[in-house]
Design a protein around this motif. Structure first.
Motif, mmCIF file in Angstrom:
data_model
loop_
_atom_site.group_PDB
_atom_site.id
_atom_site.type_symbol
_atom_site.label_atom_id
_atom_site.label_comp_id
_atom_site.label_asym_id
_atom_site.label_seq_id
_atom_site.Cartn_x
_atom_site.Cartn_y
_atom_site.Cartn_z
ATOM 1 N N ALA A 250 26.902 10.105 17.183
ATOM 2 C CA ALA A 250 25.671 9.793 17.913
ATOM 3 C C ALA A 250 24.781 8.859 17.104
ATOM 4 O O ALA A 250 24.154 7.940 17.660
ATOM 5 N N LEU A 251 24.721 9.064 15.807
ATOM 6 C CA LEU A 251 23.888 8.204 14.971
ATOM 7 C C LEU A 251 24.449 6.787 14.912
ATOM 8 O O LEU A 251 23.691 5.803 14.962
ATOM 9 N N GLU A 252 25.762 6.658 14.791
ATOM 10 C CA GLU A 252 26.334 5.319 14.773
ATOM 11 C C GLU A 252 26.109 4.612 16.102
ATOM 12 O O GLU A 252 25.849 3.396 16.132
ATOM 13 N N ALA A 253 26.176 5.362 17.203
ATOM 14 C CA ALA A 253 25.932 4.753 18.522
ATOM 15 C C ALA A 253 24.491 4.266 18.649
ATOM 16 O O ALA A 253 24.224 3.277 19.344
ATOM 17 N N GLY A 254 23.560 4.945 17.992
ATOM 18 C CA GLY A 254 22.154 4.553 18.065
ATOM 19 C C GLY A 254 21.680 3.744 16.879
ATOM 20 O O GLY A 254 20.475 3.555 16.702
ATOM 21 N N ALA B 106 15.837 14.710 17.992
ATOM 22 C CA ALA B 106 15.328 15.933 18.632
ATOM 23 C C ALA B 106 16.234 16.407 19.754
ATOM 24 O O ALA B 106 16.219 17.592 20.114
ATOM 25 N N SER B 107 17.028 15.512 20.317
ATOM 26 C CA SER B 107 17.915 15.889 21.422
ATOM 27 C C SER B 107 19.211 16.526 20.947
ATOM 28 O O SER B 107 19.997 17.027 21.762
ATOM 29 N N ARG B 108 19.428 16.537 19.629
ATOM 30 C CA ARG B 108 20.707 17.005 19.096
ATOM 31 C C ARG B 108 20.667 18.504 18.774
ATOM 32 O O ARG B 108 19.754 18.981 18.081
ATOM 33 N N PRO B 109 21.643 19.264 19.229
ATOM 34 C CA PRO B 109 21.667 20.706 18.960
ATOM 35 C C PRO B 109 21.925 21.052 17.502
ATOM 36 O O PRO B 109 21.689 22.189 17.086
#
Length: 479
Positions: free
Chosen positions: A272-276, A346-349
């Motif tokens: 997710a971090l690489e995508a963002g 904040a959206s990450r569990p």
């Protein structure tokens, strides 16, 4: 409440909290008259110079650091309270003048080192001070003043004192019950003794001081072997050398994988971090371009001591707060400056359902070092490289890695970890996120088929806590 200053350090278990006054507002300092400034300096010198340890009976002594809250009330039969109390007053002094408007930061550090030396001279006659002085040297006397060079004499003394504290506390006794092993923080003392000797030996080797390196590394191996012979460490038979030690495996024995560097493909947060990465980099660039990085650093500083050198070389801008207003941990000045980044995080569990979640932008400048340390278990960490630099490296356990812009590195920082920048110019910036370990109850469903976790810990005979819970109850803390 866990013992303070095992930050890194220091073992595991304690959640570090922002302390009042850590980012002291010194904006009025420049308006003092010259006599006022001289008076303030003379008081600081007088306060920092004197320590008296006075006998008050067969089991109690009073130690007074004059800038502290009162007598330290050093006890002779329990070294853990001594370590807590000394660290608290030294840390308070270390960050007294630490703020964005202060011209000279950590001005009291020379006097802090003098205080540590005063206590060191008492430690030979009072073994219950060995732990306090060892950790004092680790937190405030790792580096030579004004440099990023290890103070080898201080670190060697810290290692010897940590080993002495093991003898004092009985942590070398094979017959010690597990509950007492945790209560006396033995599972933190041993790794720290091994780390201190190991890092000192490596430092001597890097200076081509082969005889000193061989002597100290022999001590590191001897301490490691003695540790491994204890019944508690029988479950970690696969630890073959000092840099295999980690604290996540204490919480989750048999977890797989259990490595310093993880395959990022098995960690959804890394993907997710690489995508963002593009949006995160753009927001971060805006913070730097507006000259806000250092200002935001002082808004959420969490350090326990002198974790890095030289000053300003390694700095973090904390995106999360440990003291939220209204329950929102993302309600920070840094998040207001980087709203898309914080919205993604904040959206990450992975940040919910555990004790050690955090996120920060981190800078490492050329010539800078982050000293060796253990992270607080249980957790994992990830770096998204926003701006990589050729001279920057990180070691985790026995592995060394370099960053690549736009790419993530997932690592277990409960192994021995350190960072350095050997270049002559340049800066490295990362988004650093510490997140729940995959074997936490709240996280297991996210890693089905990717991570093999042991069954949840069960109470030991007599109602004692299992290893992970016992470590938390004993308050073995780290950085």
């Amino acid at each position: 409440q866990a013992p303070r200053a095992w930050a890194g350090p220091a073992g595991q278990g304690r959640r570090r909290r922002k302390r009042a006054g850590a980012a002291l507002d010194c904006s009025a300092m420049g308006r003092r008259t010259a006599p006022q400034r001289r008076y303030r300096h003379s008081v600081a010198v007088a306060a920092a110079a004197a320590v008296a340890v006075l006998a008050e009976g067969p089991r109690l002594a009073a130690g007074q650091v004059t800038w502290g809250p009162g007598p330290l009330n050093i006890v002779e039969d329990n070294d853990i309270p001594n370590q807590q109390k000394l660290h608290d007053v030294l840390r308070k002094a270390f960050f007294t003048d630490y703020g964005s408007n202060t011209r000279k930061q950590h001005a009291l550090l020379p006097y802090i080192k003098a205080e540590i030396q005063e206590f060191r001279e008492k430690a030979n006659a009072m073994p219950s001070l060995a732990l306090a002085v060892s950790m004092g040297r680790y937190h405030f006397a790792w580096y030579k003043e004004g440099t990023a060079d290890m103070d080898v004499e201080s670190v060697e003394d810290a290692a010897n004192l940590m080993y002495a504290s093991i003898q004092f506390s009985g942590c070398n006794r094979p017959d010690m019950p597990t509950e007492l092993f945790f209560a006396r923080m033995c599972n933190a003392r041993w790794p720290y003794a091994v780390m201190l000797y190991s890092e000192l030996g490596r430092e001597f080797a890097s200076r081509y001081l082969t005889e000193q390196a061989a002597t100290i590394l022999e001590k590191a191996i001897a301490a490691f072997d003695e540790m491994k012979r204890l019944p508690y460490y029988a479950q970690f038979a696969h630890w073959q050398q000092p840099y295999d030690i980690n604290f996540n495996e204490e919480w989750f024995p048999g977890v797989s994988p259990a490595a310093p560097i993880w395959d990022k493909a098995s960690v959804p947060l890394a993907q997710a971090l690489e995508a963002g990465a593009q949006a995160i980099s753009a927001e971060f660039a805006s913070i730097v371009d507006r000259g806000l990085f250092d200002t935001l650093h002082f808004e959420g500083m969490r350090a326990e001591g002198q974790d890095s050198a030289p000053y300003e070389a390694w700095r973090a801008v904390e995106l999360m707060t440990l003291e939220p207003q209204g329950g929102n941990v993302w309600d920070t000045m840094a998040c207001r400056a980087a709203p898309q980044t914080c919205q993604l995080l904040a959206s990450r569990p992975e940040f919910y359902g555990c004790q050690h979640a955090s996120a920060a932008f981190v800078r490492l400048r050329h010539g800078g070092r982050l000293k060796p340390q253990f992270g607080a278990a249980p957790r994992l960490s990830v770096h998204l490289a926003i701006r990589a630099d050729p001279g920057a490296r990180m070691s985790v356990g026995s592995q060394t890695v370099a960053w690549k812009t736009g790419e993530a590195i997932v690592f277990d920082d409960t192994f021995i970890r350190q960072e350095w920048h050997a270049g002559v110019r340049g800066e490295r910036y990362v988004l650093q996120a510490t997140f729940c370990h995959p074997c936490e109850d709240s996280q297991r469903h996210l890693y089905a088929g990717r991570v093999s976790c042991p069954p949840p810990p069960q109470p030991l005979a007599g109602g004692a806590l299992g290893a992970g819970a016992a470590a938390a109850a004993a308050g073995v803390a780290a950085a």
